[in-house]
Design a protein around this motif. Structure first.
Motif, PDB file in Angstrom:
ATOM      1  N   UNK A   1       0.857  -1.186   0.000  1.00 49.81           N
ATOM      2  CA  UNK A   1       0.000   0.000   0.000  1.00 49.81           C
ATOM      3  C   UNK A   1       0.891   1.233   0.000  1.00 49.81           C
ATOM      4  N   UNK A   2       0.395   2.308  -0.606  1.00 49.28           N
ATOM      5  CA  UNK A   2       1.203   3.500  -0.795  1.00 49.28           C
ATOM      6  C   UNK A   2       0.625   4.717  -0.079  1.00 49.28           C
ATOM      7  N   UNK A   3       1.504   5.470   0.566  1.00 43.18           N
ATOM      8  CA  UNK A   3       1.229   6.832   1.004  1.00 43.18           C
ATOM      9  C   UNK A   3       2.165   7.745   0.220  1.00 43.18           C
ATOM     10  N   UNK A   4       1.974   9.058   0.359  1.00 42.27           N
ATOM     11  CA  UNK A   4       2.751   9.992  -0.475  1.00 42.27           C
ATOM     12  C   UNK A   4       3.059  11.247   0.332  1.00 42.27           C
ATOM     13  N   UNK A   5       4.243  11.801   0.135  1.00 44.92           N
ATOM     14  CA  UNK A   5       4.624  13.080   0.726  1.00 44.92           C
ATOM     15  C   UNK A   5       4.848  14.075  -0.404  1.00 44.92           C
ATOM     16  N   UNK A   6       4.122  15.200  -0.376  1.00 44.50           N
ATOM     17  CA  UNK A   6       4.089  16.118  -1.507  1.00 44.50           C
ATOM     18  C   UNK A   6       3.933  17.549  -1.012  1.00 44.50           C
ATOM     19  N   UNK A   7       4.373  18.504  -1.811  1.00 42.68           N
ATOM     20  CA  UNK A   7       4.139  19.919  -1.499  1.00 42.68           C
ATOM     21  C   UNK A   7       2.637  20.167  -1.370  1.00 42.68           C
ATOM     22  N   UNK A   8       2.276  21.005  -0.408  1.00 44.60           N
ATOM     23  CA  UNK A   8       0.867  21.255  -0.122  1.00 44.60           C
ATOM     24  C   UNK A   8       0.085  21.722  -1.345  1.00 44.60           C
ATOM     25  N   UNK A   9       0.724  22.449  -2.249  1.00 44.60           N
ATOM     26  CA  UNK A   9       0.035  22.964  -3.430  1.00 44.60           C
ATOM     27  C   UNK A   9      -0.411  21.860  -4.374  1.00 44.60           C
ATOM     28  N   UNK A  10       0.242  20.692  -4.300  1.00 43.22           N
ATOM     29  CA  UNK A  10      -0.060  19.621  -5.245  1.00 43.22           C
ATOM     30  C   UNK A  10      -0.735  18.418  -4.592  1.00 43.22           C
ATOM     31  N   UNK A  11      -1.186  18.567  -3.369  1.00 37.44           N
ATOM     32  CA  UNK A  11      -1.859  17.461  -2.684  1.00 37.44           C
ATOM     33  C   UNK A  11      -3.114  17.023  -3.429  1.00 37.44           C
ATOM     34  N   UNK A  12      -3.814  17.986  -4.027  1.00 35.77           N
ATOM     35  CA  UNK A  12      -5.041  17.640  -4.770  1.00 35.77           C
ATOM     36  C   UNK A  12      -4.729  16.797  -5.990  1.00 35.77           C
ATOM     37  N   UNK A  13      -3.526  16.936  -6.559  1.00 40.67           N
ATOM     38  CA  UNK A  13      -3.138  16.116  -7.695  1.00 40.67           C
ATOM     39  C   UNK A  13      -2.886  14.677  -7.252  1.00 40.67           C
ATOM     40  N   UNK A  14      -2.147  14.497  -6.163  1.00 42.28           N
ATOM     41  CA  UNK A  14      -1.902  13.148  -5.642  1.00 42.28           C
ATOM     42  C   UNK A  14      -3.220  12.454  -5.301  1.00 42.28           C
ATOM     43  N   UNK A  15      -4.187  13.210  -4.793  1.00 43.13           N
ATOM     44  CA  UNK A  15      -5.475  12.645  -4.394  1.00 43.13           C
ATOM     45  C   UNK A  15      -6.271  12.101  -5.579  1.00 43.13           C
ATOM     46  N   UNK A  16      -5.858  12.407  -6.793  1.00 50.89           N
ATOM     47  CA  UNK A  16      -6.561  11.896  -7.974  1.00 50.89           C
ATOM     48  C   UNK A  16      -6.356  10.395  -8.155  1.00 50.89           C
ATOM     49  N   UNK A  17      -5.311   9.847  -7.537  1.00 52.15           N
ATOM     50  CA  UNK A  17      -5.076   8.408  -7.679  1.00 52.15           C
ATOM     51  C   UNK A  17      -5.773   7.672  -6.541  1.00 52.15           C
ATOM     52  N   UNK A  18      -6.705   6.782  -6.866  1.00 55.39           N
ATOM     53  CA  UNK A  18      -7.517   6.141  -5.817  1.00 55.39           C
ATOM     54  C   UNK A  18      -6.736   5.208  -4.901  1.00 55.39           C
ATOM     55  N   UNK A  19      -5.529   4.794  -5.297  1.00 49.35           N
ATOM     56  CA  UNK A  19      -4.783   3.832  -4.480  1.00 49.35           C
ATOM     57  C   UNK A  19      -3.891   4.495  -3.440  1.00 49.35           C
ATOM     58  N   UNK A  20      -3.773   5.813  -3.476  1.00 46.82           N
ATOM     59  CA  UNK A  20      -2.919   6.498  -2.507  1.00 46.82           C
ATOM     60  C   UNK A  20      -3.692   6.692  -1.210  1.00 46.82           C
ATOM     61  N   UNK A  21      -3.087   6.250  -0.113  1.00 46.11           N
ATOM     62  CA  UNK A  21      -3.732   6.370   1.191  1.00 46.11           C
ATOM     63  C   UNK A  21      -3.521   7.747   1.803  1.00 46.11           C
ATOM     64  N   UNK A  22      -2.669   7.816   2.804  1.00 45.49           N
ATOM     65  CA  UNK A  22      -2.407   9.083   3.487  1.00 45.49           C
ATOM     66  C   UNK A  22      -1.526   9.980   2.622  1.00 45.49           C
ATOM     67  N   UNK A  23      -1.898  11.249   2.540  1.00 45.38           N
ATOM     68  CA  UNK A  23      -1.097  12.237   1.820  1.00 45.38           C
ATOM     69  C   UNK A  23      -0.501  13.186   2.850  1.00 45.38           C
ATOM     70  N   UNK A  24       0.816  13.126   2.994  1.00 45.29           N
ATOM     71  CA  UNK A  24       1.529  14.011   3.913  1.00 45.29           C
ATOM     72  C   UNK A  24       1.941  15.271   3.153  1.00 45.29           C
ATOM     73  N   UNK A  25       1.612  16.412   3.703  1.00 45.06           N
ATOM     74  CA  UNK A  25       1.901  17.681   3.024  1.00 45.06           C
ATOM     75  C   UNK A  25       3.153  18.330   3.601  1.00 45.06           C
ATOM     76  N   UNK A  26       4.040  18.736   2.699  1.00 47.36           N
ATOM     77  CA  UNK A  26       5.184  19.541   3.108  1.00 47.36           C
ATOM     78  C   UNK A  26       4.997  20.940   2.539  1.00 47.36           C
TER      79      UNK A  26
END
Length: 324
Positions: A32-57
């Motif tokens: 299972x995958x989580x992701x760490x991404x710049x806060x401005x692009x969190x909505x882009x990561x959220x487009x993938x249904x398999x990504x669980x927790x999105x950590x914002x930097x």
């Protein structure tokens, strides 16, 4: 096993990582995958249904106030959140010192490009696992190969799927064919002249398309208003959250865009997408998709509206002839 992906920016780089996620899901269903991404692009990561927790930097914001108590509080919160994830592995898909430092906060083993492959070789000092991936490959293929090496499989590079879906929403009150014109970009030398956008919009209207434009800053607003003022059939979408723009974009019939992140997003959605590159080479980072094409301005020359429309028509025909 829980795996954390670190790919903080930019929008295009984030989008280029999705095919690697798709490979991993097919070959390693135990992960299972989580992701760490710049806060401005969190909505882009959220487009993938398999990504669980999105950590914002917020590295871009933190750099402006490095000694602010709020900055240190947010960084400490990120460290706690990453540690609590108890990840079996972190994949630093960015290969920069800043992304390696973020990955290190998790306390988990880090996999990344080796010294000859990373964009910043100093990042590899923080990796436990290092893999050689040729630098002359497209960014999508480089990332797919890195994931395969790190997770123990060989990706099928003959296919390309991003796995993302447009968020709910869209443009109300507009029926029929729409063409999203993505004129905004970060550098002046990447911008296609407004008169070419106007001519393109007029040609689209003559073919029963409704042009759509939007903006994210005052300069882009003036540009968008100039297109809409010259071609009244154009729909001007006001500055909106990224997820709302993605919803409209993902339901467009056609996309014509400059070298900008949203053009990569349209391509990843599988939309007929014409990318206009004026000052940058698309070879290693250009849009890739089943119905995307890049028009590169020749040295001392330009890309014309007629060329853009001809390529758009070709892609639309190709899409119509492809079995669903």
């Amino acid at each position: 096993m829980r795996v954390l992906i670190v790919k903080t920016s930019s929008m295009g780089d984030v989008i280029h990582t999705f095919p690697a996620v798709e490979d991993a899901l097919r070959n390693r269903p135990d992960i299972s995958f989580d992701w760490c991404v710049e806060e401005a692009f969190a909505a882009i990561v959220a487009l993938h249904p398999a990504i669980g927790t999105i950590h914002k930097v917020a590295i871009r914001r933190w750099r402006k106030k490095p000694f602010d108590r709020g900055t240190w509080r947010e960084m400490a919160g990120l460290r706690r959140a990453l540690r609590s994830g108890r990840y079996g592995l972190v994949i630093d898909a960015q290969g920069l010192l800043k992304s390696a430092v973020v990955a290190k906060q998790s306390g988990a083993p880090i996999a990344g490009f080796d010294r000859s492959s990373a964009r910043e070789p100093s990042a590899t000092l923080l990796y436990e696992r290092k893999y050689a991936v040729p630098c002359k490959l497209h960014a999508i293929e480089r990332t797919r190969r890195l994931f395969g090496l790190a997770l123990g499989y060989q990706a099928d590079l003959s296919t390309l799927n991003s796995g993302i879906v447009p968020p709910a929403g869209g443009l109300s009150g507009v029926e029929g064919k729409t063409a999203f014109l993505l004129h905004g970009t970060s550098r002046e030398d990447k911008k296609w002249p407004v008169e070419d956008w106007v001519e393109t919009a007029r040609r689209l209207v003559s073919q029963q398309f409704t042009p759509i434009v939007t903006w994210s800053n005052e300069a882009e607003k003036r540009f968008a208003e100039a297109i809409a003022g010259a071609v009244p059939e154009t729909v001007l979408v006001p500055k909106s959250p990224l997820a709302d723009v993605a919803a409209i974009l993902g339901r467009s019939t056609l996309v014509i865009g400059a070298d900008t992140g949203l053009t990569h997003l349209a391509s990843a959605f599988g939309l007929p997408t014409v990318a206009i590159f004026l000052a940058t080479e698309p070879g290693l980072t250009g849009p890739r998709g089943p119905y995307s094409s890049t028009l590169l301005a020749p040295a001392g020359g330009k890309v014309t509206a007629a060329e853009v429309m001809a390529e758009a028509e070709r892609l639309l025909v190709l899409r119509s002839e492809t079995p669903v």
